[in-house]
Design a protein around this motif. Structure first.
Motif, short mmCIF file in Angstrom:
data_model
loop_
_atom_site.label_atom_id
_atom_site.label_comp_id
_atom_site.label_asym_id
_atom_site.label_seq_id
_atom_site.Cartn_x
_atom_site.Cartn_y
_atom_site.Cartn_z
N VAL A 1 71.76 -0.19 55.29
CA VAL A 1 71.78 -0.69 56.79
C VAL A 1 71.07 0.54 57.52
N GLY A 2 70.49 0.09 58.51
CA GLY A 2 69.70 0.68 59.32
C GLY A 2 70.30 1.76 60.31
N LEU A 3 69.54 2.49 60.76
CA LEU A 3 70.18 3.75 61.75
C LEU A 3 70.77 3.06 63.03
N GLY B 1 76.23 14.44 59.59
CA GLY B 1 76.39 13.06 59.87
C GLY B 1 75.14 12.28 59.66
N PHE B 2 73.96 12.91 60.20
CA PHE B 2 72.85 12.05 59.71
C PHE B 2 72.41 12.17 58.12
N LEU B 3 72.51 13.41 57.53
CA LEU B 3 72.40 13.55 56.17
C LEU B 3 73.22 12.90 55.37
N ARG C 1 78.16 5.04 66.57
CA ARG C 1 79.53 5.78 67.17
C ARG C 1 79.84 6.46 65.94
N LEU C 2 79.54 6.18 64.53
CA LEU C 2 80.27 6.94 63.47
C LEU C 2 79.45 8.31 63.25
N LEU C 3 78.25 8.48 63.58
CA LEU C 3 77.75 9.70 63.87
C LEU C 3 78.11 10.43 65.07
N LEU C 4 78.41 9.74 65.98
CA LEU C 4 78.91 10.62 67.14
C LEU C 4 80.43 10.88 67.12
N TRP D 1 89.22 11.01 65.31
CA TRP D 1 87.68 10.77 64.81
C TRP D 1 87.79 9.39 64.29
N GLY D 2 88.88 8.81 63.47
CA GLY D 2 88.62 7.74 62.80
C GLY D 2 88.66 6.55 64.03
N ARG D 3 89.37 6.63 65.10
CA ARG D 3 89.38 5.59 66.08
C ARG D 3 88.02 5.33 67.02
N ILE D 4 87.26 6.67 67.03
CA ILE D 4 86.29 6.87 67.84
C ILE D 4 84.93 6.32 66.91
N GLY D 5 85.13 6.70 65.61
CA GLY D 5 84.00 6.38 64.79
C GLY D 5 83.86 4.86 64.38
#
Length: 284
Positions: free
Chosen positions: A168-170, A150-152, A177-180, A240-244
């Motif tokens: 955009v910044g981290l 996710g980070f990469l 939340r997208l990375l989570l 996944w889509g709803r969380i992110g």
């Protein structure tokens, strides 16, 4: 007369000290080594990461090209809606989901297809504990992998978007939340692959069934009615889509982030239970 000779044949019982029962930490360490001893495991991680980053880069390049050709009104709309999803788009989530599912399946099939599972259960008769350790190892490994990928993916997208000065910044709203969501998606998908493999125990059927559950099933459902939308919301990809991502204000049947978390938890728990308890029935 010969004096009768007596032979003392009383057997001295051999007393062997009881071996200590294997601790869960020992089983975890053994399963961790076993997971990484499979060549296919490393290649599966590498291939999955490559597919995710390729999908992210292609999506970001397409959006950057559209942004360069758009008028100011469309650019403003893109800046408002398009930057966060580019960091980990749906295509990348699909690649991660399928790759992690295959990794989970490999962790089980690697022993069942070679017959090594019998040796494992002979060494440690507590089958449930062995499989629970296997589940824990795969969950931890894929969660770490999901966070890394996710980070990469975020970095790859921002490298492309920076060419148009729209990176955009981290800490940007929505990025954490997208990375989570990516971190959660990987272990849940891997556990689904494990559960299917533990029940089916056939490589081709396992991959087909895992792909059907994770990818094909959401494409067969829609949100045209409340019932259909409810089933759609029960799939891993939709959760996944709803969380992110933020709630789509135009969605006819809205649902909550908490509900999506419950969906992922149910998939994970059911898959883990299938993996652990199916080992008590047969060895192959």
């Amino acid at each position: 007369m010969t004096a009768p000779t007596t032979t003392d044949q009383t057997a001295v019982p051999s007393v062997s000290p009881l071996e200590p029962r294997a601790r869960f930490s020992d089983l975890f360490a053994a399963e961790w080594i076993k997971l990484w001893s499979l060549r296919s495991t490393l290649w599966a991680f590498v291939a999955t990461a490559a597919m995710v980053l390729t999908s992210t880069s292609a999506n970001a390049r397409g959006d950057a090209r559209q942004y360069a050709e758009a008028d100011e009104e469309r650019r403003a709309l893109f800046r408002m809606l398009g930057l966060v999803p580019d960091s980990f788009p749906t295509g990348s989530a699909t690649m991660l989901m399928l790759g992690a599912g295959a990794i989970g399946a490999i962790a089980v099939l690697g022993e069942y297809t070679t017959g090594m599972i019998r040796t494992t259960f002979t060494a440690v008769p507590a089958r449930g504990s062995v499989m629970a350790a296997k589940v824990a190892v795969v969950a931890v490994a894929t969660a770490l992998f999901g966070a890394l990928v996710g980070f990469l993916s975020y970095g790859a997208a921002q490298a492309v978007l920076s060419g148009q000065d729209i990176a955009v910044g981290l800490g940007h709203t929505g990025i954490p939340r997208l990375l989570l969501a990516a971190t959660l998606l990987a272990p849940v998908s891997a556990l689904v692959g494990m559960g299917v493999a533990a029940v089916v125990r056939h490589a081709v059927i396992t991959i087909v069934a895992t792909t059907a559950l994770l990818f094909v099933l959401p494409t067969l459902l829609n949100d045209n009615s409340r019932l259909s939308a409810s089933f759609l919301h029960m799939t891993v990809l939709q959760a996944w889509g709803r969380i992110g991502r933020e709630q789509d204000l135009g969605e006819q049947w809205p649902w909550t982030v908490g509900g999506a978390c419950i969906v992922l938890a149910v998939w994970a728990l059911v898959s883990a239970a299938l993996t652990i308890f199916s080992a008590n029935h047969r060895d192959q």
